[in-house]
Design an enzyme around this catalytic site. Structure first.
Site, PDB file in Angstrom:
ATOM      1  N   LYS A   1       0.822  -1.215   0.000  1.00  0.00           N
ATOM      2  CA  LYS A   1       0.000   0.000   0.000  1.00  0.00           C
ATOM      3  C   LYS A   1       0.857   1.267   0.000  1.00  0.00           C
ATOM      4  O   LYS A   1       0.484   2.265  -0.617  1.00  0.00           O
ATOM      5  CB  LYS A   1      -0.955   0.006   1.184  1.00  0.00           C
ATOM      6  CG  LYS A   1      -0.306   0.165   2.547  1.00  0.00           C
ATOM      7  CD  LYS A   1      -1.341   0.209   3.643  1.00  0.00           C
ATOM      8  CE  LYS A   1      -0.705   0.236   5.018  1.00  0.00           C
ATOM      9  NZ  LYS A   1       0.068   1.455   5.280  1.00  0.00           N
ATOM     10  N   THR A   2       2.011   1.228   0.679  1.00  0.00           N
ATOM     11  CA  THR A   2       2.882   2.408   0.703  1.00  0.00           C
ATOM     12  C   THR A   2       3.365   2.733  -0.709  1.00  0.00           C
ATOM     13  O   THR A   2       3.423   3.892  -1.114  1.00  0.00           O
ATOM     14  CB  THR A   2       4.086   2.180   1.634  1.00  0.00           C
ATOM     15  OG1 THR A   2       3.598   1.809   2.926  1.00  0.00           O
ATOM     16  CG2 THR A   2       4.926   3.435   1.765  1.00  0.00           C
TER      17      THR A   2
ATOM     18  N   ASP B   1      -3.433   7.661   4.888  1.00  0.00           N
ATOM     19  CA  ASP B   1      -2.939   6.312   5.157  1.00  0.00           C
ATOM     20  C   ASP B   1      -3.503   5.832   6.498  1.00  0.00           C
ATOM     21  O   ASP B   1      -3.826   6.650   7.366  1.00  0.00           O
ATOM     22  CB  ASP B   1      -1.407   6.335   5.196  1.00  0.00           C
ATOM     23  CG  ASP B   1      -0.792   4.947   5.138  1.00  0.00           C
ATOM     24  OD1 ASP B   1      -1.533   3.978   4.835  1.00  0.00           O
ATOM     25  OD2 ASP B   1       0.416   4.822   5.369  1.00  0.00           O
ATOM     26  N   GLU B   2      -3.594   4.530   6.680  1.00  0.00           N
ATOM     27  CA  GLU B   2      -4.069   3.924   7.942  1.00  0.00           C
ATOM     28  C   GLU B   2      -5.400   4.544   8.384  1.00  0.00           C
ATOM     29  O   GLU B   2      -5.590   4.901   9.544  1.00  0.00           O
ATOM     30  CB  GLU B   2      -3.021   4.100   9.056  1.00  0.00           C
ATOM     31  CG  GLU B   2      -1.620   3.634   8.708  1.00  0.00           C
ATOM     32  CD  GLU B   2      -1.466   2.123   8.701  1.00  0.00           C
ATOM     33  OE1 GLU B   2      -2.491   1.421   8.804  1.00  0.00           O
ATOM     34  OE2 GLU B   2      -0.338   1.641   8.582  1.00  0.00           O
TER      35      GLU B   2
ATOM     36  N   ARG C   1       3.680  -9.347  10.818  1.00  0.00           N
ATOM     37  CA  ARG C   1       4.972  -8.639  10.774  1.00  0.00           C
ATOM     38  C   ARG C   1       6.073  -9.576  10.270  1.00  0.00           C
ATOM     39  O   ARG C   1       7.133  -9.142   9.859  1.00  0.00           O
ATOM     40  CB  ARG C   1       5.396  -8.121  12.159  1.00  0.00           C
ATOM     41  CG  ARG C   1       4.494  -7.118  12.851  1.00  0.00           C
ATOM     42  CD  ARG C   1       4.091  -5.967  11.990  1.00  0.00           C
ATOM     43  NE  ARG C   1       2.822  -6.227  11.321  1.00  0.00           N
ATOM     44  CZ  ARG C   1       2.401  -5.601  10.239  1.00  0.00           C
ATOM     45  NH1 ARG C   1       3.149  -4.699   9.650  1.00  0.00           N
ATOM     46  NH2 ARG C   1       1.233  -5.891   9.686  1.00  0.00           N
TER      47      ARG C   1
ATOM     48  N   GLN D   1      -6.496  -4.445  10.634  1.00  0.00           N
ATOM     49  CA  GLN D   1      -5.369  -3.903  11.393  1.00  0.00           C
ATOM     50  C   GLN D   1      -5.772  -2.670  12.205  1.00  0.00           C
ATOM     51  O   GLN D   1      -4.943  -1.850  12.552  1.00  0.00           O
ATOM     52  CB  GLN D   1      -4.211  -3.558  10.450  1.00  0.00           C
ATOM     53  CG  GLN D   1      -3.632  -4.773   9.742  1.00  0.00           C
ATOM     54  CD  GLN D   1      -2.407  -4.431   8.913  1.00  0.00           C
ATOM     55  OE1 GLN D   1      -1.374  -4.037   9.446  1.00  0.00           O
ATOM     56  NE2 GLN D   1      -2.512  -4.581   7.603  1.00  0.00           N
TER      57      GLN D   1
END
Length: 776
Positions: free
Chosen positions: A33-34, A225-226, A614, A256
């Site tokens: 996504k980044t 973002d997020e 992670r 998340q």
């Protein structure tokens, strides 16, 4: 098509090329996504959108810097600098610096951290004569913070009988009065706390339509973002700013969403499609980070949540090792298992320490892990412990620096008015506070006019107050011409702080001196960095804002020589080849405080999903039979989350032994059952992986780096021209790391080199200041 776009898969390319209109990108863990956000911004700029018209809101300042560095690689450093990119708090602090005067705040307002806010609340509770055991500072602070994040102002509070009744039922009926006094005192001190940065931005955009119109017109394209971690206050700001053009792109993953405890509202992402018309929905479901076994294990757990968006995360990566589940007897054994496994894996596979991370639910769990790692001589770093800038000696120095910029800052003044001791006692300070409140002035203004204010203070003390004012005023004069480092160094010496710390010869005192030196080093590094980039001032105001808005991971220099230890909340957005998730026990993870409702339990499950995803290559889950908690050894039960992982993704290295029941009664009294048939269910037998017994090749050796040649010394530019630095040279910089020279321009003292660094940033450095070493 632009060259960089060829690096995207079809699912990533579609949202990148979508220019106008509202859109949501539902991005699974490790799905890139980044990269999509970065390339979408670069693509917008290539399509003629001015960088000044793009607002990008990220989760951390570190993420913003990395994204800006990647964008600079594509569109150039000078254009990338024009982007408004950062966290909600840093971006809106910037807007409030420009527009805060509409609300009555100075442009150099102070940003109170949690400690400052709690100290002020403690003073208010004391001045009101309230019982500090009932009105506990941290609880009152938490209550006020939740009000602000829910946009419950003081006026709204007193118009809401239910809130007042709830506080009365909690035996804290004066909470509203404390809230009002706290807001008034912050305003008088020219200060905002973290929650104010959002609340005051909402106030600014609501009360002043012309300001809202100005920023709506400015931010024609907004990216968040997020998004699943936004609270109600952040949500309303985004809605207001995007309302005119509706070119809003939000990226997030409901699986998340882990910050409900600080006000994050998962409904913001779940209901996004209801907030805007004709929303385009994109899904990034391919995980590039983890193995099939890790992705499968994470999916099988999150499947148990009922509240979620539809998506199927998958990966084309290798099968990989199964998730290892390991039981130990105590938390000490757990620590030793983690340390020995890290040691063996490092040795067998020749891996650096940075390939390993240990994640836990609470900070208290780190002790046993730390002890075990120390005994193995494995270097580690704890993230999110006591912040460097929260240490007393550091807060003392920064309080002096804050007072220079904003002499109305009440908390900074009270902290240093008698430190080092200068004969101004608490009684004097209390009288100054009373006089300030009575006259509507700040404490500093009362001190400046001490001879004309009606106050019961003797002449000797008045002279000491005048001396203190003179000291601060002299610092203000110096601040007009000196940079942040020169000023900070002068303050630490002339205020007597260094002399005071030197009196303490204990190991703790030596550590405090080291911390002060480290602070000065940090300020010098900051100033030099600003000089090199050549377009910043390196001012005290810049440095203090940088410190005030730093997030937990922003200080990470990327030193590879340590194992990372952190809570799972802090691990969000990071990735490591080998991840240990320790303390997988009921009442610890999931937390005993988060199992009262289904929504709380689902948040804990999402937290476990974040932890598991992670890991790139190998995940370890550990739990104990008994654990020390609150000083007592208690029995522990394996976490339900372990059971929720599909068996095919798990390798249980310590299964429970088969237990046979030895009856003490005659079994025939229960019916026709054969006694030897009664036993507990037999678990699946474990599968053990064979150890790699291959020997390393005889000629295996560790290569040593070549000796580095310095480009220049810090004493001038004369040595620069002897080195013949050319385009294509590989160089090393103390702060930015390794990089390659792309371009050299200018002449004499203005000679600049454009360098692309391995961390993604491209910077133009003035060679007369830059400390570079040629490495190739």
């Amino acid at each position: 098509m632009e060259k960089y776009l060829s690096q995207l898969n079809d699912a990533q390319l579609a949202p990148t090329l979508q220019k106008d209109g509202p859109m949501i990108i539902i991005a699974g863990a490790g799905s890139g996504k980044t990269r999509v956000l970065t390339y979408r911004i670069a693509y917008l700029m290539s399509q003629g959108v001015d960088a000044f018209n793009i607002l990008a809101l990220t989760f951390t300042n570190k993420a913003a810097r990395e994204m800006k560095g990647r964008i600079a690689d594509i569109v150039g450093d000078s254009e990338a600098k024009n982007l408004w990119m950062g966290t909600f708090h840093s971006v809106f602090a910037k807007i409030l610096r420009f527009e805060g005067h509409h609300l009555g705040f100075p442009s150099n307002f102070t940003i109170y951290d949690t400690q400052d806010s709690q100290k002020l609340l403690g003073s208010i509770i004391k001045e009101m004569g309230l019982d500090k055991d009932i009105y506990k500072t941290k609880q009152v602070y938490s209550r006020i913070s939740s009000y602000k994040n829910s946009l419950i102002t003081v006026k709204a509070y007193f118009n809401n009988p239910e809130l007042m009744e709830a506080d009365a039922m909690a035996r804290r009926p004066r909470t509203g009065d404390i809230y009002k006094e706290y807001v008034d005192r912050c305003f008088k001190a020219g200060a905002m706390d973290f929650d104010d940065l959002l609340l005051r931005t909402n106030e600014l955009l609501t009360r002043f339509p012309n300001v809202l119109a100005q920023y709506q017109n400015k931010f024609r394209y907004i990216l968040v973002d997020e998004y699943q971690d936004t609270n109600h206050s952040q949500y309303l700001i985004v809605r207001a700013l995007s309302d005119r053009f509706q070119n809003i792109c939000v990226v997030g993953d409901d699986a998340q969403s882990i910050y409900a405890f600080r006000g994050a509202n998962i409904n913001n992402i779940l209901n996004f499609q209801k907030d805007y018309d004709d929303v385009k929905v994109y899904r990034l479901e391919q995980n590039y980070r983890s193995t099939k076994n890790i992705v499968g294990a994470a999916n099988s757990v999150i499947e148990h949540n009922k509240t979620k968006l539809d998506k199927i995360v998958w990966t084309a990566n290798v099968e990989g090792e199964k998730v290892i589940v390991h039981r130990t007897m105590t938390d000490g054994d757990e620590g030793r298992y983690v340390a020995s496994t890290i040691w063996e894996t490092k040795m067998n596979e020749q891996l650096p320490n940075s390939d390993f991370a240990v994640l836990y639910r609470t900070n208290a769990q780190s002790r046993a892990i730390e002890d075990a790692l120390r005994k193995r001589d494995i270097p580690y770093r704890i993230y999110g412990g006591l912040s460097f800038y929260q240490r007393k000696e550091i807060k003392d120095i920064t309080a002096y620096l804050r007072l220079i910029l904003n002499s109305a800052d009440e908390e900074a003044l009270k902290r240093v008015i008698n430190y080092p001791a200068r004969g101004i006692g608490q009684t004097t300070v209390d009288r100054l506070v009373v006089a300030a409140n009575a006259t509507g002035k700040t404490i500093y203004e009362v001190m400046q006019n001490i001879d004309t204010v009606s106050i019961n203070i003797n002449n000797g003390t008045k002279n000491k107050l005048k001396d203190f004012v003179t000291l601060i005023e002299s610092y203000k004069v110096m601040n007009q011409n000196a940079n942040a480092f020169e000023l900070a160094e002068h303050v630490t010496k002339s205020s007597g702080l260094i002399r005071e710390l030197n009196k303490d010869g204990t190991p703790e005192g030596v550590t405090k001196m080291d911390n002060v030196q480290e602070l000065l080093n940090g300020i010098k590094d900051f100033v030099e960095g600003q000089v090199e980039v050549a377009d910043s001032t390196g001012s005290l105001a810049e440095f203090l804002e940088d410190v005030a808005l730093a997030t937990d991971l922003d200080g990470d220099k990327g030193d590879p020589n340590h194992v990372a230890l952190m809570t799972i909340h802090l691990a969000k957005g990071l990735e490591f080849p080998h991840v240990f998730i320790v303390g997988m026990e009921e009442d610890l993870f999931p937390s005993a405080m988060s199992m009262n409702t289904r929504s709380e339990l689902e948040e804990e499950r999402r937290l476990f999903y974040v932890a598991l995803t992670r890991a790139e290559k190998q995940a370890y889950l550990t739990y104990t039979v008994s654990r020390y908690r609150w000083g007592k050894l208690i029995d522990a039960e394996p976490s339900r989350f372990i059971e929720e992982i599909d068996d095919k993704f798990v390798n249980n290295t310590t299964p429970m032994k088969e237990q046979r029941f030895n009856p003490m009664l005659d079994a025939s009294i229960f019916g026709d059952i054969e006694p030897n048939k009664i036993r507990f269910a037999k678990p699946k037998s474990p599968k053990f992986k064979k150890k790699d017994t291959k020997k390393k090749p005889e000629n295996f050796k560790i290569s040593t780096p070549k000796k580095l040649k310095p480009v220049s010394q810090s004493n001038g530019a004369s040595n620069l021209f002897d080195t013949k630095l050319t385009v294509g040279n590989k160089v090393n910089h103390q702060r930015f790391g390794r990089g390659e020279v792309l371009k050299i321009e200018g002449a004499g003292g203005d000679l600049k080199a454009e360098i692309k660094f391995e961390n993604g940033a491209t910077k133009k450095l003035l060679l007369r200041f830059a400390k570079l070493e040629i490495i190739g």
